[in-house]
Design a protein around this motif. Sequence first.
Motif, PDB file in Angstrom:
ATOM      1  N   MET A   1       0.847  -1.170   0.000  1.00 39.53           N
ATOM      2  CA  MET A   1       0.000   0.000   0.000  1.00 39.53           C
ATOM      3  C   MET A   1       0.898   1.241   0.000  1.00 39.53           C
ATOM      4  N   LYS A   2       0.607   2.189  -0.873  1.00 39.55           N
ATOM      5  CA  LYS A   2       1.411   3.399  -0.992  1.00 39.55           C
ATOM      6  C   LYS A   2       1.043   4.389   0.101  1.00 39.55           C
ATOM      7  N   ASP A   3       1.964   5.321   0.367  1.00 39.37           N
ATOM      8  CA  ASP A   3       1.761   6.318   1.409  1.00 39.37           C
ATOM      9  C   ASP A   3       0.467   7.098   1.213  1.00 39.37           C
ATOM     10  N   GLU A   4       0.186   7.493  -0.023  1.00 42.34           N
ATOM     11  CA  GLU A   4      -1.017   8.288  -0.301  1.00 42.34           C
ATOM     12  C   GLU A   4      -2.270   7.509   0.079  1.00 42.34           C
ATOM     13  N   GLU A   5      -2.272   6.215  -0.193  1.00 39.20           N
ATOM     14  CA  GLU A   5      -3.419   5.369   0.126  1.00 39.20           C
ATOM     15  C   GLU A   5      -3.566   5.216   1.642  1.00 39.20           C
ATOM     16  N   ILE A   6      -2.453   5.096   2.338  1.00 37.61           N
ATOM     17  CA  ILE A   6      -2.495   4.999   3.807  1.00 37.61           C
ATOM     18  C   ILE A   6      -3.129   6.259   4.381  1.00 37.61           C
TER      19      ILE A   6
END
Length: 183
Positions: A1-6
């Motif tokens: 999971m990418k930072d933006e999604e987190i």
Amino acid sequence: MKDEEIVKQIRNGNHDAPIKQLYREYPKIEALIRASGGDSNAAREIFHDALILFIEKVIDPAFEQSSKLTTYLYGINRLLWKNKLRKRQNNPELEWPDTLILTNEDLGYDHEKEDRIKTMERVLAEIAERCREILKRFYLKKESMSRIASELGFSSVNSAKTQKYKCLEQAIRLATNYHPKNA
């Protein structure tokens, strides 16, 4: 999971998947805490406190990501552990090896900045909706005065500029009322 999604999921109230993702960092944190005199209970306690702080910071609309989220979380853990050791051993110079040096300011603990943001939020809540819209479009969205004048129905660019100036004066007056020492 990418930072933006987190960040997106945390802000939407879905904490489970991001926390599972961030928990992958726990073994590194535990190893560093154990290497500097802690045990697994202390590591777990520090990590959980850091996760709570992390989520609170990410939920805050003023949060701006300036590093990888894992680096940010690591920095919070490091500061919490350092503070705990400082209290326990009264030794302010304890450091983890090979760490990024993060200060309270890097983690967003600038109390003056938080006060200014709260003042700005109160001011924006009190000024008229039209003023809020003008200031938002000009300062945040970087729209031109001609576009603002056209979209908000002003008779000319000059009348839009005059209104922006009056709105700004009103906002400054309100902000000064909240912080008269800054006047």
